[in-house]
Design a protein around this motif. Structure first.
Motif, mmCIF file in Angstrom:
data_model
loop_
_atom_site.group_PDB
_atom_site.id
_atom_site.type_symbol
_atom_site.label_atom_id
_atom_site.label_comp_id
_atom_site.label_asym_id
_atom_site.label_seq_id
_atom_site.Cartn_x
_atom_site.Cartn_y
_atom_site.Cartn_z
ATOM 1 N N ARG A 269 28.220 25.102 5.649
ATOM 2 C CA ARG A 269 26.866 25.568 5.903
ATOM 3 C C ARG A 269 26.925 26.791 6.803
ATOM 4 O O ARG A 269 27.877 26.999 7.567
ATOM 5 N N ALA B 209 23.728 26.540 2.198
ATOM 6 C CA ALA B 209 24.850 25.670 1.855
ATOM 7 C C ALA B 209 25.971 26.525 1.267
ATOM 8 O O ALA B 209 25.726 27.426 0.462
ATOM 9 N N ALA C 150 22.526 21.923 -1.378
ATOM 10 C CA ALA C 150 21.653 21.571 -0.254
ATOM 11 C C ALA C 150 20.686 20.452 -0.587
ATOM 12 O O ALA C 150 19.896 20.044 0.267
#
Length: 735
Positions: free
Chosen positions: A462, A528, A617
């Protein structure tokens, strides 16, 4: 004719531009040897800065091996260091000596890692137990916001006896006594499990981290916890450790008692390192705004506490001219700050990351005592070298990598700017100074954020898009309100006056949380990131060091490996099928590249990690809503196309009938029926409970119509922290 002439002219210009480009490239390549030679001579004094990185490369080689090297390999590798020293004494400094020195440093790192692992001596549990009665001494504990308490327990006895009795375990307790403290002896009933294996091949190995921390099993309690009379006398070391930990928890209790239910746990995290009671909402907001690093005691906290104490003492001494003019108050302040930093280390629990932070600040303060610059590349190199000698496994730890990456990048940026900065002709005004302070804070956050971004992508999958903005807004609050008020509260606590500075600290924490939630609510606050191979991180790291540590023009050659490393993740071939180590969950990739899950309830922890590593995500509930192209289930089992191909499917057989009926039409069969043993010639991969027990989680890919697979056991290798069981315990084992 006009169009033909224009076309011919364009082709001529294109050929000329192409020849010019090729000629420019040839000139550049021809000039490289001279540029390298000039840079090598110009930066001769900075070559030593690469020693910690080379030692770390040797440590990395050790962890990359699929087997455990014997102890004698450490002595053979160490011979390279002896050979280099003898060669240097005979021949003197030369390019060949430098090359041999680099090999010797790599060999030294390899040797350090082997010796550390061979002398760790942690006995690990290899098979899950039934309900057992465990007695032992509490060495540390931390409450969580879920009402449970994580206890680190030095084991005295396990009944019925197990074949491998770990000396220390980490166990999750539901009903711990309210006044339980480190040093207490307890007895409980519970279940123990082996150290957790990675949830997928190549993912983070939490079991390895626990093993190096001295923990041999994890588990959870069943029922209440009872205090017992000590079956033996505590050693002096245990008594001292228990007293320190008890004092630490008493301080945490007083901090939480003087602050609100929301700010209190965060105040305790800043000052004592206990962060288990922080709410999930605040933790998530801090992560999404790139402020989570503030919740774990690190180099920043040590710098603010150590150098804050140093600055306060110097200021007090400056108010007394007789002392300031006649005594070395700067050195006295540095020595006192060193002691205060050591006390802060003990108060914070002395975790491994905090120990690393203390080494860094201690080296800086000792440099002041000996009239050296407090923060420069040599000080950072010495700190890294000491840490790698004491704990070589730190090299692969995210906190070590990110903290040193940030410090090295900031010092390199400062060196570059200081060499080019034009001094002011006149002292700047207050407005100019304020603007410069804001710009410096923004630049610091930007540089540190860029330096740590590759490591965040590799380890956590991330990236916080607005991390710079959040840190610019929050760091003045942390530096000038939260930490000074916290340190003052610790000083006033023996007098019972800690409530006053803690109120100021609470106001600062409330402001920090407000900013964190605000920034986290911005559109696209986090991105992400898909799986990064280790080769990509290694290239980015090597290129970054090349740019940061050298000072002459050839430093910019490091941009090339950085760019290559950033491009490699774009060509990663993600797995088409992921199977959990207990077959509780299975993921399959559709034609569009998205993962579909077999279950949204079972194996949630594994599934969350799979999605994160895939750069996805979505929440698990969202994944199950998008079942088109995923699993189709009935009472006998589930089937799904792999990459959308109807001729290549995966069958999850939940009954013997389904396994027998559909196995011939599937490329991969996952047997959850636990009883089917009839051979099947159709599938290219049959995953049975026995295979999962031996191999752990499995990943499979379709390559030219064939199924290629790997497993946790294959990626992990035969290492001391792996044992025979590769079952992923995850959060279900009490983590």
């Amino acid at each position: 004719m006009g169009e033909a002439a224009e076309s011919s002219k364009a082709q001529t210009l294109l050929r000329r531009d192409w020849r010019d480009f090729v000629g420019w490239c040839l000139v550049l390549v021809a000039s490289l040897p001279a540029a390298v030679a000039a840079g090598w001579r110009a930066d001769a004094g900075r070559r030593v800065l690469f020693v910690p990185a080379l030692i770390g490369a040797g440590v990395g080689i050790y962890f990359a091996l699929p087997f455990e090297p014997p102890l004698w390999a450490a002595f053979v590798s160490a011979l390279a260091l002896v050979a280099w020293f003898a060669f240097r004494q005979t021949v003197g400094a030369s390019e060949l000596t430098a090359a041999l020195g680099a090999c010797a440093a790599i060999g030294a790192g390899f040797s350090l890692a082997i010796v550390r692992a061979q002398t760790n001596g942690v006995e690990i549990l290899r098979q899950e137990t039934r309900t057992v009665t465990i007695a032992g001494r509490v060495t540390d504990l931390e409450p969580t916001d879920r009402g449970r308490t994580r206890i680190l327990l030095a084991v005295y006895s396990i009944k019925p006896a197990v074949h491998e009795k770990p000396r220390q375990i980490r166990i999750s307790v539901g009903k711990a006594p309210v006044d339980l403290l480190p040093g207490d002896w307890i007895e409980l009933r519970g279940t123990l499990r082996p150290l957790p294996a990675p949830v997928a091949p190549g993912s983070f190995d939490f079991g390895r981290k626990l093993w190096f921390d001295g923990i041999g099993a994890v588990g959870f309690s069943l029922g209440s916890v009872d205090r017992i009379s000590p079956p033996r006398r505590d050693t002096l070391a245990e008594s001292v450790s228990g007293a320190i930990q008890s004092f630490r928890h008493a301080v945490s209790d007083r901090i939480r008692a003087a602050m609100s239910d929301r700010a209190g746990p965060i105040g305790a995290a800043f000052l004592t390192g206990e962060r288990g009671l922080i709410s999930d909402e605040d933790n998530q907001a801090m992560r999404d705004s790139s402020l989570a690093h503030l919740l774990s005691i690190s180099g920043l906290h040590m710098v603010l506490a150590g150098f804050g104490f140093f600055a306060a003492l110097r200021l007090i001494a400056a108010l007394i001219p007789r002392i300031a003019l006649n005594y070395p108050v700067k050195k006295w302040a540095a020595a006192a700050a060193l002691l205060a930093s050591f006390a802060y280390l003990l108060l914070s629990g002395a975790s491994v990351p905090t120990q690393r932070s203390f080494v860094m600040i201690a080296v800086a303060l000792i440099a002041i005592i000996f009239d050296r610059a407090a923060l420069n590349m040599r000080v950072v190199a010495i700190a890294a070298l000491l840490i790698l000698i004491l704990t070589p496994e730190s090299w692969i730890d995210p906190s070590f990598q990110m903290s040193f990456a940030a410090v090295v990048a900031l010092i390199a940026a400062y060196e570059w700017w200081n060499a080019r900065r034009i001094p002011d002709a006149e002292p700047p005004g207050i407005v100019v100074r304020a603007v410069r302070m804001i710009a410096a804070a923004a630049a610091t956050s930007l540089v540190a954020g860029l330096a740590t971004a590759p490591f965040a992508a590799f380890h956590f999958n991330r990236f916080a898009d607005y991390g710079v903005a959040a840190n610019v807004l929050v760091m003045p609050i942390v530096s000038f309100v939260i930490m000074p008020a916290g340190v003052l509260a610790l000083v006033l606590m023996p007098l019972g006056l800690e409530w006053l500075p803690l109120q100021a600290m609470e106001n600062g924490i409330d402001a920090m949380l407000a900013i964190a939630h605000w920034v986290a609510s911005w559109p696209g606050s986090t991105q992400a990131v898909g799986e990064w191979p280790i080769s990509a991180l290694a290239l980015v790291f090597a290129g970054g060091l090349w740019v940061a540590l050298w000072q002459s023009t050839w430093r910019w050659f490091g941009i090339a490996p950085i760019l290559v490393g950033l491009l490699i993740p774009l060509f990663v071939d993600p797995p088409d099928v992921i199977i959990a180590s207990d077959a509780d969950n299975v993921a399959v990739r559709d034609a569009g590249g998205k993962l579909h899950l077999l279950s949204s309830r079972r194996g949630r922890f594994d599934a969350e990690m799979w999605l994160r590593r895939d750069g996805d995500a979505r929440e698990i509930a969202e994944v199950k809503k998008e079942d088109e192209g995923g699993f189709t289930c009935d009472t006998l089992g589930c089937i799904a196309p792999i990459r959308g191909r109807s001729d290549k499917t995966i069958l999850v057989a939940q009954s013997v009938e389904a396994a027998v009926e559909d196995c011939a039409r599937a490329a991969i069969v996952v047997d959850t029926a636990r009883g089917w043993s009839k051979p099947c010639v159709g599938p290219q991969l049959i995953v049975t409970p026995r295979l999962l027990k031996e191999q752990g989680a499995i990943e499979a890919r379709l390559t030219d119509g064939h199924v290629e697979w790997t497993s946790v056991a294959r990626e992990r290798g035969d290492r001391p922290w792996a044992g025979n069981s590769t079952k992923s315990a995850g959060l279900n084992s009490g983590e």
